[in-house]
Design an enzyme around this catalytic site. Sequence first.
Site, PDB file in Angstrom:
ATOM      1  N   LYS A 162      35.783 -23.712   1.584  1.00  0.00           N
ATOM      2  CA  LYS A 162      36.034 -22.562   2.181  1.00  0.00           C
ATOM      3  C   LYS A 162      34.631 -21.543   2.091  1.00  0.00           C
ATOM      4  CE  LYS A 162      36.454 -17.796   2.265  1.00  0.00           C
ATOM      5  NZ  LYS A 162      35.792 -17.165   1.773  1.00  0.00           N
ATOM      6  N   GLY A 217      31.409 -17.375  -7.847  1.00  0.00           N
ATOM      7  CA  GLY A 217      31.363 -16.275  -7.946  1.00  0.00           C
ATOM      8  C   GLY A 217      31.900 -14.830  -8.448  1.00  0.00           C
ATOM      9  N   SER A 218      32.487 -14.290  -8.481  1.00  0.00           N
ATOM     10  CA  SER A 218      32.792 -12.830  -9.236  1.00  0.00           C
ATOM     11  C   SER A 218      33.591 -13.167 -10.001  1.00  0.00           C
ATOM     12  CB  SER A 218      33.234 -12.002  -8.497  1.00  0.00           C
ATOM     13  OG  SER A 218      33.974 -11.789  -8.300  1.00  0.00           O
ATOM     14  N   GLY A 221      37.492 -11.740  -8.448  1.00  0.00           N
ATOM     15  CA  GLY A 221      37.165 -12.476  -7.096  1.00  0.00           C
ATOM     16  C   GLY A 221      37.504 -14.475  -7.897  1.00  0.00           C
ATOM     17  N   GLY A 222      36.670 -14.822  -8.707  1.00  0.00           N
ATOM     18  CA  GLY A 222      37.367 -15.688  -9.633  1.00  0.00           C
ATOM     19  C   GLY A 222      38.658 -15.890  -9.827  1.00  0.00           C
ATOM     20  N   GLU A 241      32.669 -20.744 -11.884  1.00  0.00           N
ATOM     21  CA  GLU A 241      32.317 -20.573 -12.900  1.00  0.00           C
ATOM     22  C   GLU A 241      32.117 -19.276 -12.212  1.00  0.00           C
ATOM     23  OE1 GLU A 241      27.337 -19.518 -11.682  1.00  0.00           O
ATOM     24  OE2 GLU A 241      28.349 -22.330 -11.862  1.00  0.00           O
ATOM     25  N   CYS A 278      22.922 -16.627 -11.554  1.00  0.00           N
ATOM     26  CA  CYS A 278      24.462 -17.026 -12.653  1.00  0.00           C
ATOM     27  C   CYS A 278      23.810 -17.161 -13.986  1.00  0.00           C
ATOM     28  CB  CYS A 278      25.264 -17.679 -12.134  1.00  0.00           C
ATOM     29  SG  CYS A 278      24.867 -19.166 -11.951  1.00  0.00           S
ATOM     30  N   GLU A 367      28.372  -7.484 -16.608  1.00  0.00           N
ATOM     31  CA  GLU A 367      27.728  -8.347 -15.574  1.00  0.00           C
ATOM     32  C   GLU A 367      27.260  -7.530 -15.031  1.00  0.00           C
ATOM     33  OE1 GLU A 367      26.198 -12.268 -13.765  1.00  0.00           O
ATOM     34  OE2 GLU A 367      28.163 -11.436 -13.791  1.00  0.00           O
TER      35      GLU A 367
END
Length: 493
Positions: A162, A217-218, A221-222, A241, A278, A367
């Site tokens: 994606k 990603g965030s 979103g994750g 992650e 990250c 974060e």
Amino acid sequence: MSIQGIDPRTGSPVGDAVPATDPQPLLAAAADAFGAFKTTTPGVRAELLTLLADRLDAAAATLVPLAMAESGLPEARLTGELARTSAQLRLFASVVTEGAYLEAILEDADPTATPPRPVLARMLEPIGPVLVYAASNFPFAFSVLGGDTASALAAGAPVLVKAHGSHPGLSRAVASLAARAVADAGLPAGVFGIVFGDDEGVTALKDPRVKAAGFTGSTKGGRFLFDVASARPDPIPFFGELGSINPTVVTPAALAARADDIVTGFVGSFTLGTGQFCTKPGLLFLPAGHGLGPALTAAVAATPPAPLLNARIGDQLASGLAELAARDGVTVLATAADAPAEGSWASAQLFTTTAPALAEDPSLTDEHFGPAALIVEYRDEDDLFAALATVEGSLTATVHGEAGDPFPVARLLSVLADRAGRIIWNGWPTGVAVSHAMSHGGPWPSTTNASHTSVGTTSIRRWLRPVTFQSVPDALLPPALQAANPWHLPRRE
């Protein structure tokens, strides 16, 4: 719907918009390809991975400028990242060829055992077609042909990527290169595919033909995608992650020995790549009365503004830092020069608080993705360990100490090892080697599964599952388990 690349330095469009993709034909092709691809020899898969690496290197002169335009990242950084990406592909070619990743085990029958043991043969098999979500902050290394794709192809799992909306043109170019390599290797087209569009990515995740997914990603979103994967009628592994604060602790002895180096290293690390790593050290624990305020302020002020990856990251960073600055017990220590108004730029900012304030309000450890960090001053060991108890899981944790340090560094390392997947001594966490021993994972929220890693050769285990063959005739076993060992694998017998 189409996805338009935007130059974050200017806010201007880059190239033509890329139309969203219907994932259904790609999912069907991946499912059809799985049976043939999973039974390929190590040599075939190694050849594909090496070919992908060679093609990527050969296209660098075209791909790097396109990546610069869509990400705002500098040429040197992207040139190095492309080289890292091709090196990952070649590393996994060697992993496939060596064969230990299959964990092949053969056991003879033992009628005297309790209970009696039949003839057993066990190995790891590819799990099925894999869906990989590309990241915004590494347009090559965590994207179309990044580590997730390399490890899945090495495992024998077809990959559907994606694409990230921040670099659609680059993603299309790399995907085209990959599709040609798959064809030239004589493999089914369904071994690799790419999907554009956020909704389309969710549709693919829900499809029963997808057997596992990887995401970088965030946290928001994750977590959304993790819940989608878990809510399926057939829940699948989702290796995400997500967020990571990456705490760094400086002992009094280290501060006394090399204060200037600590200032330089810390500011360079938390502002590297506009703070969009990250592994950025978002928390720096310093002894109270450290006296580094003027040096830190000067180092931050000397850091020039730089573009962020996209406007969404800029908006989230601005709102998050405004909220942080308004918190009780938090002070703005240093701010760099104002950023340009056009595009999506950011200036470095450094905040300070105390260990008791952090222990009382763990949300201070949230974060902030960008060039920002929080200094936490601790008075003594009890102060520090009480604050560390509130820090959530991270990809990394760092200690700056000295030989013979009177501080309880062994206890400190043990506490941090419970909260992170990689422990650094007298270094900085930004920079992740691609090697056999590297780990890039950790407890929630740094990853959705602390048992696995997204960097290093053991990341291949995410796309494999164990299968044991009991009393199956030798001629019917997979080649990896046959007595003649035709693939010349290391095995436990």
